[in-house]
Design a protein around this motif. Structure first.
Motif, PDB file in Angstrom:
ATOM      1  N   SER A  82       0.779  -1.123  -0.147  1.00  0.00           N
ATOM      2  CA  SER A  82       0.098  -0.072  -0.153  1.00  0.00           C
ATOM      3  C   SER A  82       0.839   1.245   0.051  1.00  0.00           C
ATOM      4  CB  SER A  82      -0.850  -0.185   1.183  1.00  0.00           C
ATOM      5  OG  SER A  82      -1.995   0.801   1.177  1.00  0.00           O
ATOM      6  N   ILE A  83       0.257   2.354   0.279  1.00  0.00           N
ATOM      7  CA  ILE A  83       1.015   3.678   0.157  1.00  0.00           C
ATOM      8  C   ILE A  83       0.498   4.577   1.266  1.00  0.00           C
ATOM      9  CG2 ILE A  83       1.519   5.659  -1.341  1.00  0.00           C
ATOM     10  CD1 ILE A  83       0.924   4.174  -3.687  1.00  0.00           C
ATOM     11  N   ASP A  84       1.755   4.894   2.122  1.00  0.00           N
ATOM     12  CA  ASP A  84       1.316   5.740   3.234  1.00  0.00           C
ATOM     13  C   ASP A  84       0.993   7.343   2.919  1.00  0.00           C
ATOM     14  OD1 ASP A  84       3.844   7.152   2.951  1.00  0.00           O
ATOM     15  OD2 ASP A  84       4.701   6.291   4.788  1.00  0.00           O
ATOM     16  N   GLU A  85       0.790   8.094   4.110  1.00  0.00           N
ATOM     17  CA  GLU A  85       0.486   9.361   3.957  1.00  0.00           C
ATOM     18  C   GLU A  85       1.461  10.441   3.225  1.00  0.00           C
ATOM     19  OE1 GLU A  85       0.293   7.487   6.461  1.00  0.00           O
ATOM     20  OE2 GLU A  85      -1.522   7.921   7.634  1.00  0.00           O
ATOM     21  N   GLU A  86       2.663   9.719   3.078  1.00  0.00           N
ATOM     22  CA  GLU A  86       3.849  10.482   2.381  1.00  0.00           C
ATOM     23  C   GLU A  86       4.096  10.004   1.201  1.00  0.00           C
ATOM     24  OE1 GLU A  86       5.194  13.374   3.847  1.00  0.00           O
ATOM     25  OE2 GLU A  86       3.464  13.134   5.682  1.00  0.00           O
ATOM     26  N   TYR A  87       3.248   9.182   0.699  1.00  0.00           N
ATOM     27  CA  TYR A  87       3.479   8.516  -0.485  1.00  0.00           C
ATOM     28  C   TYR A  87       4.736   7.317  -0.572  1.00  0.00           C
ATOM     29  CZ  TYR A  87      -0.060  11.611  -2.150  1.00  0.00           C
ATOM     30  OH  TYR A  87      -1.399  12.342  -2.347  1.00  0.00           O
ATOM     31  N   ARG A  88       4.935   6.882   0.717  1.00  0.00           N
ATOM     32  CA  ARG A  88       5.946   5.870   0.546  1.00  0.00           C
ATOM     33  C   ARG A  88       5.315   4.437   0.412  1.00  0.00           C
ATOM     34  NH1 ARG A  88       8.774   8.749   5.928  1.00  0.00           N
ATOM     35  NH2 ARG A  88       6.418   8.491   6.489  1.00  0.00           N
ATOM     36  N   LEU A  89       5.963   3.659   0.025  1.00  0.00           N
ATOM     37  CA  LEU A  89       5.454   2.104  -0.044  1.00  0.00           C
ATOM     38  C   LEU A  89       5.254   1.486   1.312  1.00  0.00           C
ATOM     39  CD1 LEU A  89       4.758   0.001  -2.213  1.00  0.00           C
ATOM     40  CD2 LEU A  89       7.110  -0.602  -2.157  1.00  0.00           C
ATOM     41  N   LEU A  90       4.251   0.806   1.521  1.00  0.00           N
ATOM     42  CA  LEU A  90       3.884  -0.036   2.653  1.00  0.00           C
ATOM     43  C   LEU A  90       4.136  -1.459   1.998  1.00  0.00           C
ATOM     44  CD1 LEU A  90       1.063   1.974   4.264  1.00  0.00           C
ATOM     45  CD2 LEU A  90       3.514   1.903   5.117  1.00  0.00           C
ATOM     46  N   VAL A  91       4.744  -2.297   2.901  1.00  0.00           N
ATOM     47  CA  VAL A  91       4.984  -3.677   2.576  1.00  0.00           C
ATOM     48  C   VAL A  91       4.644  -4.537   3.630  1.00  0.00           C
ATOM     49  CG1 VAL A  91       6.543  -5.491   1.443  1.00  0.00           C
ATOM     50  CG2 VAL A  91       6.703  -3.242   0.758  1.00  0.00           C
ATOM     51  N   SER A  92       3.805  -5.639   3.128  1.00  0.00           N
ATOM     52  CA  SER A  92       3.520  -6.659   4.164  1.00  0.00           C
ATOM     53  C   SER A  92       4.704  -7.396   4.408  1.00  0.00           C
ATOM     54  CB  SER A  92       2.231  -7.455   3.748  1.00  0.00           C
ATOM     55  OG  SER A  92       1.932  -8.622   4.616  1.00  0.00           O
ATOM     56  N   ARG A  93       5.319  -7.457   5.685  1.00  0.00           N
ATOM     57  CA  ARG A  93       6.564  -8.007   5.701  1.00  0.00           C
ATOM     58  C   ARG A  93       6.735  -9.721   5.496  1.00  0.00           C
ATOM     59  NH1 ARG A  93      10.627  -4.639   7.620  1.00  0.00           N
ATOM     60  NH2 ARG A  93       9.967  -2.596   8.110  1.00  0.00           N
ATOM     61  N   ASN A  94       5.588  -9.947   6.312  1.00  0.00           N
ATOM     62  CA  ASN A  94       5.581 -11.691   6.277  1.00  0.00           C
ATOM     63  C   ASN A  94       4.817 -12.331   5.230  1.00  0.00           C
ATOM     64  OD1 ASN A  94       6.963 -11.268   8.875  1.00  0.00           O
ATOM     65  ND2 ASN A  94       5.115 -11.161   9.826  1.00  0.00           N
ATOM     66  N   LYS A  95       4.312 -11.488   3.993  1.00  0.00           N
ATOM     67  CA  LYS A  95       3.571 -12.270   3.107  1.00  0.00           C
ATOM     68  C   LYS A  95       4.218 -12.125   1.771  1.00  0.00           C
ATOM     69  CE  LYS A  95      -0.644 -12.121   5.955  1.00  0.00           C
ATOM     70  NZ  LYS A  95      -1.971 -11.701   6.158  1.00  0.00           N
ATOM     71  N   GLN A 127      -7.602  -1.684   4.506  1.00  0.00           N
ATOM     72  CA  GLN A 127      -7.451  -2.945   4.192  1.00  0.00           C
ATOM     73  C   GLN A 127      -5.939  -3.530   4.411  1.00  0.00           C
ATOM     74  OE1 GLN A 127     -10.557  -4.157   1.162  1.00  0.00           O
ATOM     75  NE2 GLN A 127     -10.584  -1.831   0.794  1.00  0.00           N
ATOM     76  N   PHE A 128      -5.019  -2.906   3.814  1.00  0.00           N
ATOM     77  CA  PHE A 128      -3.842  -3.424   4.171  1.00  0.00           C
ATOM     78  C   PHE A 128      -3.570  -3.639   5.737  1.00  0.00           C
ATOM     79  CE2 PHE A 128       0.649  -2.258   5.217  1.00  0.00           C
ATOM     80  CZ  PHE A 128       1.328  -2.993   4.634  1.00  0.00           C
ATOM     81  N   GLY A 129      -3.921  -2.537   6.560  1.00  0.00           N
ATOM     82  CA  GLY A 129      -3.682  -2.703   7.927  1.00  0.00           C
ATOM     83  C   GLY A 129      -4.382  -4.030   8.634  1.00  0.00           C
TER      84      GLY A 129
END
Length: 303
Positions: free
Chosen positions: A249-262, A299-301
């Protein structure tokens, strides 16, 4: 009844053009007549750009504004921004028949005062919408937009190529056709992101001129997401698959969020560093809306 709706970015009205149009009491009659039909949106002359029609949508209901007595919202669905703005006057000819009928064109400005919502003839609507979708409908762009014979169903092919269709009926059919809407959305996203994946930075163009990058909706259409650039992002097929499943997904600063374990470690090497922004359009007005990204992050969270 079809209509023209004037709007501007700095409007004092509570507009969210892709979903609602705010209007005062004097326009209730004409807006009520538009329910169930299509409208085009017109922008004023601003920022060095000319007066032009820039999008279309369908009015589905009139809802009262409970904070302002007498004011209402026209609820908009099937919003579609044009490939490029359509001039309201070209080669001395106005796009609206009511303006063409005026004997003294110096009075056009005076005539339009108090007519920010006004009737639009069927044939004028068809010509404006057709001009607005000229890039999407250009046969030269069919392969790169997925509207070639190998990628469309028989019904869509008929809409695009059967000469027996009346012009007005053809345009309305195009505006609700999923393949054609996806082509318009893809064209806008590829142009905004220069055909480059926002997550990996990869830009690949095949021999037929089609970009490898895909146009991803942030909030899916079947969940109420509009076909707007602000509800989209350019992603390669792998990133698109992960994004749709909320593994990135993408955070409030437009940085990438990655599901670490999946996500396999070998895939993480493709991504932009998480401390940096994903790649974004040069025009900040086209950046993904935080409103839609917040829905995606929720939904990412939850994973």
């Amino acid at each position: 009844m079809k209509a023209v709706l004037d709007t501007k970015p700095e409007s004092a009205y509570d507009d969210e053009i892709a979903s609602r149009y705010h209007f005062p009491p004097r326009y209730l009659g004409i807006m009520s007549d538009c329910v169930g039909d299509w409208v085009v949106f017109r922008r004023p002359r601003a920022a060095g750009e000319g007066i032009a029609y820039f999008a279309t949508g369908r009015v589905t209901a009139i809802v009262p504004d409970h904070k302002n007595v007498g004011y209402n919202y026209a609820m908009i669905e099937d919003f579609l921004k044009f490939d490029k703005p359509v001039a309201w006057r070209a080669d001395g000819r106005y796009a609206e028949s009511a303006l063409r009928a005026m004997a003294d064109i110096s009075q056009v400005g005076l005539y339009l005062r108090g007519r920010s919502c006004r009737e639009l003839q069927e044939n004028d609507f068809a010509l404006i919408a057709s001009a607005g979708l000229s890039d999407t409908l250009d046969p030269a762009n069919a392969i790169q937009l997925g509207l070639d014979a190998a990628n469309v169903d028989a019904a869509t092919w008929g809409i695009l190529h059967d000469p027996s269709w009346p012009v007005e009926r053809r345009i309305v059919a195009m505006l609700i056709n999923r393949k054609i809407r996806d082509a318009n959305f893809r064209h806008a996203i590829c142009r905004a992101y220069s055909k480059r994946c926002a997550v990996t930075g990869i830009r690949i163009i095949n021999g037929g001129g089609r970009a490898e990058v895909q146009a991803a909706h942030i909030v899916p259409v079947d969940k109420g997401g509009p076909d707007t650039v602000q509800n989209g992002i350019a992603l390669c097929s792998t990133a698109h698959w992960l994004f749709d499943r909320h593994l990135i997904s993408i955070d409030e600063e437009y940085r990438l969020l990655v599901s670490r374990n999946k996500i396999p470690a070998e895939l993480k090497g493709l991504f932009q560093p998480q401390c940096e922004r994903v790649l974004l359009p040069d025009d900040s007005r086209l950046w993904p809306s935080q409103h839609y990204l917040a829905d995606h992050r929720q939904q990412f969270g939850s994973l």
